[in-house]
Design an enzyme around this catalytic site. Structure first.
Site, PDB file in Angstrom:
ATOM      1  N   LYS A 143       0.937  -1.335  -0.278  1.00 28.23           N
ATOM      2  CA  LYS A 143      -0.482   0.133   0.342  1.00 28.23           C
ATOM      3  C   LYS A 143       0.562   1.223  -0.338  1.00 28.23           C
ATOM      4  O   LYS A 143       0.385   2.399   0.329  1.00 28.23           O
ATOM      5  CB  LYS A 143      -0.916   0.380   1.471  1.00 28.23           C
ATOM      6  CG  LYS A 143      -2.075  -1.366   1.325  1.00 28.23           C
ATOM      7  CD  LYS A 143      -2.609  -1.947   2.646  1.00 28.23           C
ATOM      8  CE  LYS A 143      -1.816  -2.468   3.647  1.00 28.23           C
ATOM      9  NZ  LYS A 143      -2.019  -3.394   3.070  1.00 28.23           N
ATOM     10  N   VAL A 170      -5.430  -3.057  -1.833  1.00 25.38           N
ATOM     11  CA  VAL A 170      -7.023  -2.866  -1.717  1.00 25.38           C
ATOM     12  C   VAL A 170      -8.101  -3.676  -1.648  1.00 25.38           C
ATOM     13  O   VAL A 170      -7.641  -4.145  -2.977  1.00 25.38           O
ATOM     14  CB  VAL A 170      -7.484  -1.427  -1.612  1.00 25.38           C
ATOM     15  CG1 VAL A 170      -8.864  -1.460  -1.076  1.00 25.38           C
ATOM     16  CG2 VAL A 170      -6.464   0.027  -1.277  1.00 25.38           C
ATOM     17  N   ASP A 238      -3.488   0.111   8.895  1.00 24.06           N
ATOM     18  CA  ASP A 238      -3.634  -0.351   7.425  1.00 24.06           C
ATOM     19  C   ASP A 238      -4.758   0.527   7.084  1.00 24.06           C
ATOM     20  O   ASP A 238      -4.938   1.083   5.730  1.00 24.06           O
ATOM     21  CB  ASP A 238      -4.090  -1.863   7.875  1.00 24.06           C
ATOM     22  CG  ASP A 238      -3.937  -2.339   6.494  1.00 24.06           C
ATOM     23  OD1 ASP A 238      -3.523  -2.833   5.419  1.00 24.06           O
ATOM     24  OD2 ASP A 238      -5.553  -2.662   6.474  1.00 24.06           O
ATOM     25  N   LYS A 242      -5.106   2.524   3.276  1.00 20.87           N
ATOM     26  CA  LYS A 242      -5.818   2.383   2.040  1.00 20.87           C
ATOM     27  C   LYS A 242      -6.997   2.767   1.947  1.00 20.87           C
ATOM     28  O   LYS A 242      -7.478   3.390   0.707  1.00 20.87           O
ATOM     29  CB  LYS A 242      -6.950   1.109   2.583  1.00 20.87           C
ATOM     30  CG  LYS A 242      -6.280  -0.184   2.841  1.00 20.87           C
ATOM     31  CD  LYS A 242      -6.628  -1.700   3.234  1.00 20.87           C
ATOM     32  CE  LYS A 242      -6.508  -3.100   3.156  1.00 20.87           C
ATOM     33  NZ  LYS A 242      -6.523  -3.921   3.983  1.00 20.87           N
TER      34      LYS A 242
HETATM   35  N1  HSE Z   1      -3.918  -6.084   7.344  1.00 24.56           N
HETATM   36  C1  HSE Z   1      -4.624  -6.608   6.446  1.00 24.56           C
HETATM   37  C2  HSE Z   1      -5.637  -6.144   6.676  1.00 24.56           C
HETATM   38  C3  HSE Z   1      -3.876  -7.726   5.206  1.00 24.56           C
HETATM   39  O1  HSE Z   1      -6.025  -7.031   7.585  1.00 24.56           O
HETATM   40  O2  HSE Z   1      -6.764  -6.340   5.835  1.00 24.56           O
HETATM   41  C4  HSE Z   1      -4.666  -6.509   3.880  1.00 24.56           C
HETATM   42  O3  HSE Z   1      -4.751  -5.898   3.430  1.00 24.56           O
END
Ligand code: HSE
Length: 363
Positions: A143, A170, A238, A242
Site C-alpha cells: 500500500k 486494497v 492499514d 488504504k
Molecule cells: N492486514 C490486512 C487486513 C491485510 O487485515 O486487511 C490485507 O491488506
C-alpha cells in the site's frame, strides 16, 4: 508470445504465495495471454538475495525460504562477483536494470511485496521509482507507494512508458482500481465509505460471538492476514493507508496515511461490543472520504452502525467498499473471501495486464 522477466523484491507470505500461484496459472497465462515468464531475481529481508539472468529455480527458492535458508546459493555464476549475498532490494533492482541493458533481459517487471512502512512508505517507494526509471514495469501489493507517492510515481511511469499497477493494495484481489479505471470512464468518484481491514472486522465480529480480542487477533496473525506488526491493523494504520490509496487514485487526492484522521479499535472491549448489540447496533471500523472544500478528506474510526447499514452485516474477514459516483449513484463492492491467495491473484492479474500491454506495444 510475450516474455517477462520477474524480479521479486519481498519474499514473505504474499511474495511466496504469488510465486506458487504463478506456477499454477502458467498454462492459462500462456494460453490466454501468450505470456511466458521467468523469475530472474529475488531479494528478501532475512533469507539473502539471488539473481540469475537465465532464470532461477523457483521451486528451490520456495523450499529454501521456507526452511529459513539463504537464497544466495541460487545466484548464477556470472553474477556472483557482482551481487553480494546480502544485497538489498534496491541493490538488486539497480543491478537487474543495468543487467537488463547489458544482457538484454526480456521485459523486466518488479513484483514489490515488501512490508508496509507507515512513516514514509519506504523503501517500497524507492524500489518502485528506481525500477520504473530503469525501464522495468512494476506490480505491487504494497500500500505504501500508492498511499504516499502516487502522483510522483504516476508521472515517472508515464515518462518511462512503463506500467505501475497495484490492484492488491486494497481489498486483496477484488478489482477496485481496475473496476474504476477500466469500466467507469468519465464517472466522478465523489466519495467512499467502507470496511477495508479484515483483521479488525474479524476481531470485532469474534467479540460479538463471545470470543476475546486477543484470541481473534492471534488467529489472524496465524493465518498471515494481520500485518507483520499487528498494531498497524489494530490502530487503524492499514485502513488509513488504504483510505489514502483510494483517495489518491480514485479522487485525485494527495493524501498520505498520516493525513487521515484515525482511531483504531484498541479501546473497543467485549463489553462495548455487547452493549452495542443489546441496542441493535454493530461496531465496525469504517474508512471513508468525501470532498471537503474541493479536496478529499479521509477518516478511519470505529462507528456504531444501525442494523440496516450494509457495513453492519459484514462478518469475519469480509470487506465492503461503497463508492459514491456522480452518474451511477452508489456502487458496492463486497469481498466475501479475503486472504493471501486473493492478494497474490491481484499481482497475477496485474501481470496479465502488463502482458497485454507489451503484446499490444510490440504488434
Ligand atoms: N492486514 C490486512 C487486513 C491485510 O487485515 O486487511 C490485507 O491488506
Amino acid at each position: 508470445m510475450v516474455y517477462l522477466d520477474l524480479l521479486l523484491v519481498g519474499f514473505g507470505n504474499v511474495g511466496r504465495q504469488f510465486a506458487r500461484l504463478l506456477q499454477e496459472k502458467s498454462v492459462q497465462l500462456r494460453r490466454d495471454y501468450g505470456l511466458s515468464w521467468r523469475v530472474v531475481g529475488i531479494a528478501t529481508k532475512r533469507h539473502g538475495s539471488a539473481f540469475d539472468a537465465r532464470g532461477l529455480d523457483i521451486v528451490k527458492a520456495l523450499r529454501l525460504a521456507e526452511a529459513g535458508t539463504s537464497l544466495d546459493v541460487l545466484t548464477g555464476a556470472e553474477s556472483e562477483r557482482l551481487l553480494p549475498a546480502d544485497a538489498s532490494g534496491l541493490d538488486l533492482i539497480k543491478y537487474a536494470t543495468s543487467e537488463s541493458k547489458l544482457r538484454r533481459l526480456q521485459h523486466l517487471v518488479l513484483v514489490e511485496t515488501t512490508l508496509l512502512d507507515i512513516q514514509r512508505g519506504q523503501p517500497a517507494v524507492d524500489h518502485v521509482i528506481t525500477a520504473l526509471r530503469g525501464g522495468a514495469h512494476v506490480v505491487t501489493a504494497n500500500k505504501g507507494p500508492v498511499a504516499f507517492a502516487h502522483r510522483e510515481i504516476r508521472s515517472v511511469a508515464e515518462l518511462a512508458h512503463r506500467e505501475f499497477l497495484f490492484e492488491g493494495a486494497v481489498m486483496d484481489g477484488i478489482p477496485v482500481f481496475n473496476l474504476v479505471r477500466e469500466t467507469l470512464p468519465v464517472a466522478d468518484i465523489t466519495g467512499f465509505r467502507g470496511v477495508v481491514n479484515a483483521t479488525t472486522n474479524y476481531i470485532l465480529t469474534a467479540m460479538e460471538a463471545g470470543r476475546t480480542f486477543a484470541e481473534a487477533l492471534a488467529e489472524m496473525q496465524g493465518a498471515g492476514i494481520a500485518e507483520a506488526d499487528p498494531s498497524f491493523d489494530v490502530d487503524g494504520w492499514d485502513a488509513a493507508a488504504k483510505t489514502a490509496a483510494l483517495m489518491n487514485v480514485l479522487m485525485h487526492g494527495s493524501a498520505t496515511p498520516r493525513t487521515i484522521a484515525r482511531t483504531g479499535i484498541r479501546e473497543i472491549t467485549r463489553d462495548r461490543v455487547e452493549d452495542a448489540m443489546a441496542r441493535g447496533k454493530r461496531i465496525r471500523l469504517v474508512a471513508a472520504a468525501e470532498r471537503g472544500d474541493g479536496h478529499p478528506v479521509g477518516h478511519v474510526a470505529p462507528e456504531e452502525l444501525d442494523a440496516d447499514d450494509p457495513l453492519a452485516h459484514l462478518t469475519g474477514m469480509q470487506n465492503l467498499l461503497i463508492l459514491q459516483t456522480d452518474v451511477l449513484g452508489s456502487i458496492g463492492i463486497h469481498q466475501l473471501d479475503g486472504g493471501l491467495t486473493q492478494t497474490a491473484y491481484a499481482l497475477v492479474s496485474d501481470l496479465a495486464a502488463i502482458a497485454r500491454r507489451v503484446g499490444r506495444d510490440s504488434s
